[in-house]
Design an enzyme around this catalytic site. Structure first.
Site: not given
Length: 462
Positions: A158, A164, A201, A203, A275, A288, A290, A292, A295
């Site tokens: 990652k 995106g 890892k 999942i 998330e 993670e 975001n 901002r 979408v």
């Protein structure tokens, strides 16, 4: 309150921000590339400034040109939308240095949470369960191989920056990791000007669940109903819905209260999204954050009746949130489909070109179209291939799915190929109807079956 705001984005999100600003009696200034000079968002803005050629590095990622445009037109603030510079701490710092309000969180928080590797460590320190992963940034393939050996395959490469689905690869063995590491690094560097990578890892099976928060400078934090974003292809979301059909009210409250508490600890302001991956035992793992607008914020707006872009602007202007946690209620179900200019029959290749005719589906309560194009618009090869977002709201999932299928059936678009038939096919899937789909469903099961059925139908027709 601001009198004039520059919109540092393009396409449908620029259109939505401009509309929100106009409804707040705020003038909107658009920036645009040469490729976007005839775009809808440019036409809707009160003023527009060309900042460069089509490639993003020469236009929408050109910080100096954007700041100059804001100063030239007398703006007090900049709204970055999503993508591009929306999670760039350097840009947020530059805005502040030039006496421009960045409509988003503070630069230090963007740096802390917008960098995915740093965000993981922060959440771990705060006691939030995180996905097992590499402890440090991986500089070389040798470092990645050593980390993967400790974690155990399969693992996910990652990028620490952006979103995106860029700079992400799932690998199952050493050979695949060695091959994918450099390509992921190059892709991340090209997309975000940041090639740093780490490992997680894998999942699976799991659902991708996210919770949006918004906080003001007075210390108020509000969490919003979760979104199920598990229908993905190559780690890019295809269809999103809110709320998640498999979560109980108790789980919804517990997850919301968790992210609200962490938001306060971070001294976070404006909007952001936590998330998570949810396994089959409904255990949540932080993925993670975001820093901002998302979408898919539209489905949240549809089930709550709240207007998040306007709330962002108010918070940036140091005003209190226009709603409290008690006022946030889940009303029905909302679904969003991302209509893209791509060929699903040939590995979803982008389909740039001119739209010859375009008729959006309307006609009933609970249908919303967020679009940045009209008939005659050109889909440029430099940017994301999304044409529009089709969003519906219904009293329950069955009603919402039926409404979305009707909308996709009625949508008329010629000139470029789209993924409309693919989206419609997804909504007929029993797995989707039952809401049991996971992040792997499209790649591992649905796509192959759908392509086989489509091939059979074509052969029969011939």
């Amino acid at each position: 309150m601001f009198k004039k705001v520059l919109v540092a984005n393009r396409g449908e999100i620029a259109v939505q921000i401009i509309r929100a600003l106009h409804e707040m009696s705020i003038q909107a200034v658009a920036i645009y590339s040469v490729a976007d000079q005839d775009s809808l968002f440019v036409q809707l803005a009160d003023e527009a400034v060309c900042i460069g050629a089509g490639p993003v590095n020469e236009s929408y990622l050109n910080m100096q040109a954007i700041i100059s445009a804001a100063n030239l037109t007398g703006c007090q603030a900049i709204h970055p939308g999503y993508g591009f510079l929306s999670e760039n701490a350097t840009f947020a710092t530059l805005c502040q240095a030039c006496q421009l309000t960045f409509i988003g969180p503070d630069a230090d928080v963007i740096a802390q949470m917008g960098d995915k590797a740093t965000a993981r460590q922060t959440m771990k320190q705060l006691g939030v369960p995180v996905i097992p992963g590499s402890i440090t940034i991986l500089s070389t393939v040798t470092d990645a191989l050593a980390s993967a050996q400790q974690l155990g395959y399969p693992v996910m490469i990652k990028a620490t920056a952006g979103g995106g689905g860029k700079g992400i690869r799932v690998v199952n063995d050493e050979q695949a990791l060695a091959q994918a590491f450099q390509t992921a690094k190059q892709e991340a560097k090209a997309s975000y000007d940041d090639g740093r990578l780490y490992l997680e890892k894998v999942i699976a099976p799991a659902k991708h669940i996210e919770v949006q928060v918004i906080a003001d400078t007075q210390g108020h934090v509000v969490y919003l109903p979760e979104r199920d974003c598990s229908l993905q292809r190559n780690h890019q979301k295809v269809i999103e819905e809110s709320p998640c059909a498999l979560l109980t009210p108790t789980e919804r409250q517990q997850l919301g209260e968790l992210v609200a508490a962490e938001t306060k600890k971070l001294h976070y302001t404006n909007t952001g999204t936590f998330e998570f991956l949810m396994d089959q035992q409904h255990q949540f793992y932080f993925l993670e954050m975001n820093t901002r607008l998302q979408v898919e914020h539209t489905v949240t707006e549809m089930v709550t009746g709240l207007e998040l872009i306007k709330a962002q602007v108010l918070v940036a202007a140091k005003m209190p949130l226009p709603f409290s946690q008690d006022e946030v209620q889940v009303n029905g179900v909302a679904i969003e489909c991302r209509l893209n200019a791509e060929d699903p029959y040939h590995d979803f290749r982008p389909q740039p070109g001119q739209i010859k005719s375009l008729i959006y589906p309307m006609g009933t309560l609970g249908v919303r179209i967020d679009a940045g194009v009209v008939a005659g618009s050109t889909i440029a090869p430099f940017y994301d291939s999304m044409i529009a977002k089709v969003i519906v709201h219904g009293k329950d999932r069955k009603t919402a799915i039926a409404k979305m299928r009707r909308c996709l059936d009625e949508l008329v678009l010629t000139g470029v190929q789209t993924n409309r038939e693919f989206l419609s096919g997804l909504l007929t899937s029993e797995v989707v109807k039952q809401a049991t789909y996971t992040t792997e469903y499209i790649q591992q099961d649905f796509l192959k079956e759908w392509l086989t059925d489509a091939s059979t139908q074509i052969s029969s027709a011939n």
